[in-house]
Write a protein that holds these residues in place. Sequence first.
Motif, PDB file in Angstrom:
ATOM      1  N   PRO A 172     -56.317 -16.577 -59.142  1.00 48.69           N
ATOM      2  CA  PRO A 172     -56.236 -17.830 -59.892  1.00 48.69           C
ATOM      3  C   PRO A 172     -55.249 -18.811 -59.259  1.00 48.69           C
ATOM      4  CG  PRO A 172     -54.915 -16.166 -60.968  1.00 48.69           C
ATOM      5  CD  PRO A 172     -55.593 -15.491 -59.805  1.00 48.69           C
ATOM      6  N   CYS A 173     -55.552 -20.084 -59.411  1.00 45.82           N
ATOM      7  CA  CYS A 173     -54.617 -21.122 -58.990  1.00 45.82           C
ATOM      8  C   CYS A 173     -53.700 -21.444 -60.178  1.00 45.82           C
ATOM      9  CB  CYS A 173     -55.379 -22.373 -58.540  1.00 45.82           C
ATOM     10  SG  CYS A 173     -56.224 -23.235 -59.882  1.00 45.82           S
ATOM     11  N   GLU A 174     -52.792 -22.377 -59.972  1.00 43.30           N
ATOM     12  CA  GLU A 174     -51.858 -22.738 -61.040  1.00 43.30           C
ATOM     13  C   GLU A 174     -52.568 -23.310 -62.266  1.00 43.30           C
ATOM     14  OE1 GLU A 174     -48.456 -25.029 -59.715  1.00 43.30           O
ATOM     15  OE2 GLU A 174     -48.544 -24.010 -57.776  1.00 43.30           O
ATOM     16  N   LEU A 175     -53.582 -24.158 -62.045  1.00 43.22           N
ATOM     17  CA  LEU A 175     -54.324 -24.721 -63.182  1.00 43.22           C
ATOM     18  C   LEU A 175     -55.135 -23.647 -63.897  1.00 43.22           C
ATOM     19  CD1 LEU A 175     -55.559 -28.212 -61.904  1.00 43.22           C
ATOM     20  CD2 LEU A 175     -53.788 -27.723 -63.588  1.00 43.22           C
ATOM     21  N   CYS A 176     -55.645 -22.677 -63.145  1.00 45.42           N
ATOM     22  CA  CYS A 176     -56.383 -21.574 -63.770  1.00 45.42           C
ATOM     23  C   CYS A 176     -55.472 -20.811 -64.733  1.00 45.42           C
ATOM     24  CB  CYS A 176     -56.924 -20.613 -62.714  1.00 45.42           C
ATOM     25  SG  CYS A 176     -58.145 -21.326 -61.609  1.00 45.42           S
ATOM     26  N   LEU A 177     -54.272 -20.543 -64.275  1.00 46.20           N
ATOM     27  CA  LEU A 177     -53.314 -19.830 -65.126  1.00 46.20           C
ATOM     28  C   LEU A 177     -52.939 -20.663 -66.346  1.00 46.20           C
ATOM     29  CD1 LEU A 177     -51.046 -18.269 -62.349  1.00 46.20           C
ATOM     30  CD2 LEU A 177     -52.783 -17.104 -63.741  1.00 46.20           C
ATOM     31  N   GLU A 178     -52.810 -21.966 -66.161  1.00 44.60           N
ATOM     32  CA  GLU A 178     -52.473 -22.843 -67.288  1.00 44.60           C
ATOM     33  C   GLU A 178     -53.602 -22.884 -68.316  1.00 44.60           C
ATOM     34  OE1 GLU A 178     -51.054 -27.406 -68.190  1.00 44.60           O
ATOM     35  OE2 GLU A 178     -50.809 -26.605 -66.172  1.00 44.60           O
ATOM     36  N   GLN A 179     -54.847 -22.769 -67.857  1.00 48.39           N
ATOM     37  CA  GLN A 179     -55.982 -22.790 -68.782  1.00 48.39           C
ATOM     38  C   GLN A 179     -56.044 -21.542 -69.652  1.00 48.39           C
ATOM     39  OE1 GLN A 179     -59.784 -24.261 -66.921  1.00 48.39           O
ATOM     40  NE2 GLN A 179     -58.401 -24.431 -65.157  1.00 48.39           N
ATOM     41  N   ARG A 180     -55.378 -20.478 -69.251  1.00 42.95           N
ATOM     42  CA  ARG A 180     -55.362 -19.248 -70.055  1.00 42.95           C
ATOM     43  C   ARG A 180     -54.400 -19.345 -71.232  1.00 42.95           C
ATOM     44  NH1 ARG A 180     -55.173 -14.567 -65.354  1.00 42.95           N
ATOM     45  NH2 ARG A 180     -57.002 -15.306 -64.189  1.00 42.95           N
ATOM     46  N   ILE A 181     -53.391 -20.187 -71.123  1.00 40.00           N
ATOM     47  CA  ILE A 181     -52.345 -20.255 -72.150  1.00 40.00           C
ATOM     48  C   ILE A 181     -52.914 -20.556 -73.538  1.00 40.00           C
ATOM     49  CG2 ILE A 181     -50.274 -21.528 -72.874  1.00 40.00           C
ATOM     50  CD1 ILE A 181     -49.561 -21.716 -69.848  1.00 40.00           C
ATOM     51  N   PRO A 182     -53.836 -21.519 -73.693  1.00 36.90           N
ATOM     52  CA  PRO A 182     -54.382 -21.752 -75.033  1.00 36.90           C
ATOM     53  C   PRO A 182     -55.098 -20.532 -75.620  1.00 36.90           C
ATOM     54  CG  PRO A 182     -54.849 -23.620 -73.626  1.00 36.90           C
ATOM     55  CD  PRO A 182     -54.295 -22.545 -72.742  1.00 36.90           C
ATOM     56  N   TYR A 183     -55.693 -19.719 -74.770  1.00 33.94           N
ATOM     57  CA  TYR A 183     -56.343 -18.508 -75.258  1.00 33.94           C
ATOM     58  C   TYR A 183     -55.314 -17.453 -75.657  1.00 33.94           C
ATOM     59  CZ  TYR A 183     -60.617 -20.563 -73.466  1.00 33.94           C
ATOM     60  OH  TYR A 183     -61.668 -21.409 -73.234  1.00 33.94           O
ATOM     61  N   TYR A 184     -54.243 -17.335 -74.846  1.00 31.17           N
ATOM     62  CA  TYR A 184     -53.168 -16.405 -75.205  1.00 31.17           C
ATOM     63  C   TYR A 184     -52.557 -16.778 -76.547  1.00 31.17           C
ATOM     64  CZ  TYR A 184     -53.098 -14.784 -70.293  1.00 31.17           C
ATOM     65  OH  TYR A 184     -53.418 -14.274 -69.060  1.00 31.17           O
ATOM     66  N   ALA A 185     -52.355 -18.066 -76.778  1.00 33.07           N
ATOM     67  CA  ALA A 185     -51.782 -18.523 -78.046  1.00 33.07           C
ATOM     68  C   ALA A 185     -52.841 -18.554 -79.148  1.00 33.07           C
ATOM     69  CB  ALA A 185     -51.176 -19.913 -77.870  1.00 33.07           C
ATOM     70  N   GLY A 186     -54.057 -18.885 -78.784  1.00 36.99           N
ATOM     71  CA  GLY A 186     -55.115 -19.052 -79.772  1.00 36.99           C
ATOM     72  C   GLY A 186     -55.590 -17.762 -80.413  1.00 36.99           C
ATOM     73  N   ALA A 187     -55.635 -16.677 -79.650  1.00 34.49           N
ATOM     74  CA  ALA A 187     -56.107 -15.400 -80.208  1.00 34.49           C
ATOM     75  C   ALA A 187     -55.266 -14.958 -81.408  1.00 34.49           C
ATOM     76  CB  ALA A 187     -56.152 -14.329 -79.122  1.00 34.49           C
ATOM     77  N   PRO A 188     -53.919 -14.939 -81.303  1.00 32.56           N
ATOM     78  CA  PRO A 188     -53.140 -14.549 -82.485  1.00 32.56           C
ATOM     79  C   PRO A 188     -53.269 -15.540 -83.642  1.00 32.56           C
ATOM     80  CG  PRO A 188     -51.719 -14.648 -80.538  1.00 32.56           C
ATOM     81  CD  PRO A 188     -53.079 -15.075 -80.125  1.00 32.56           C
ATOM     82  N   VAL A 189     -53.402 -16.822 -83.324  1.00 33.19           N
ATOM     83  CA  VAL A 189     -53.585 -17.823 -84.384  1.00 33.19           C
ATOM     84  C   VAL A 189     -54.886 -17.554 -85.129  1.00 33.19           C
ATOM     85  CG1 VAL A 189     -54.022 -20.284 -84.803  1.00 33.19           C
ATOM     86  CG2 VAL A 189     -52.166 -19.599 -83.288  1.00 33.19           C
TER      87      VAL A 189
END
Length: 179
Positions: free
Chosen positions: A45-62
């Motif tokens: 993954p590139c830097e933007l790819c990793l950044e796109q995962r953050i909403p999913y990491y936060a979104g799953a527990p929400v």
Amino acid sequence: MTRPSDLYALALEHRLPLVSGICALGSIVVVSSAWGFQLIGGYAPCELCLEQRIPYYAGAPVALLALLLSLKAPNTKLFTRLLLIAFALLMIYGGGVGGYQAGAEWGFWPGPDDCSGDVGGAVNDAASLLSSLKTIQIVSCTDVQLRILGLSFAGWNVVTSAGLAVIAFWAALVRGRKA
């Protein structure tokens, strides 16, 4: 025979737990797929790819919290709706990052200047810098590693994020007989 209008009425009646579960599962599937392509498929993954995962990491527990509240504490409908709105906003952010990257991949606009990969740890001298350059895998945010049905990973993130955002907003904002 069940009519489509009956199915819609049933979905509307149970939309908060149904959509919360779909959003949680969707987030987990997307992140698991990204990790699978990375670890098994060898796509770095590139830097933007990793950044796109953050909403999913936060979104799953929400979304899981929204699911839990909608099943165990049905008197907290307002809070459940607010959680789904927060989830949708996370997806909009992630989709926006994906859209930016997809546009850069297609050459619609330049990608970020600093999107060139991880240098990996501290470098103390020129010799260690040269030796570390042999092991660093630099991934540009504008280079497409794989297209599936014409879309890159970033493009599919836009589609997935938009879909999850739409259903989360629908569940949170549409009024029915029961919420």
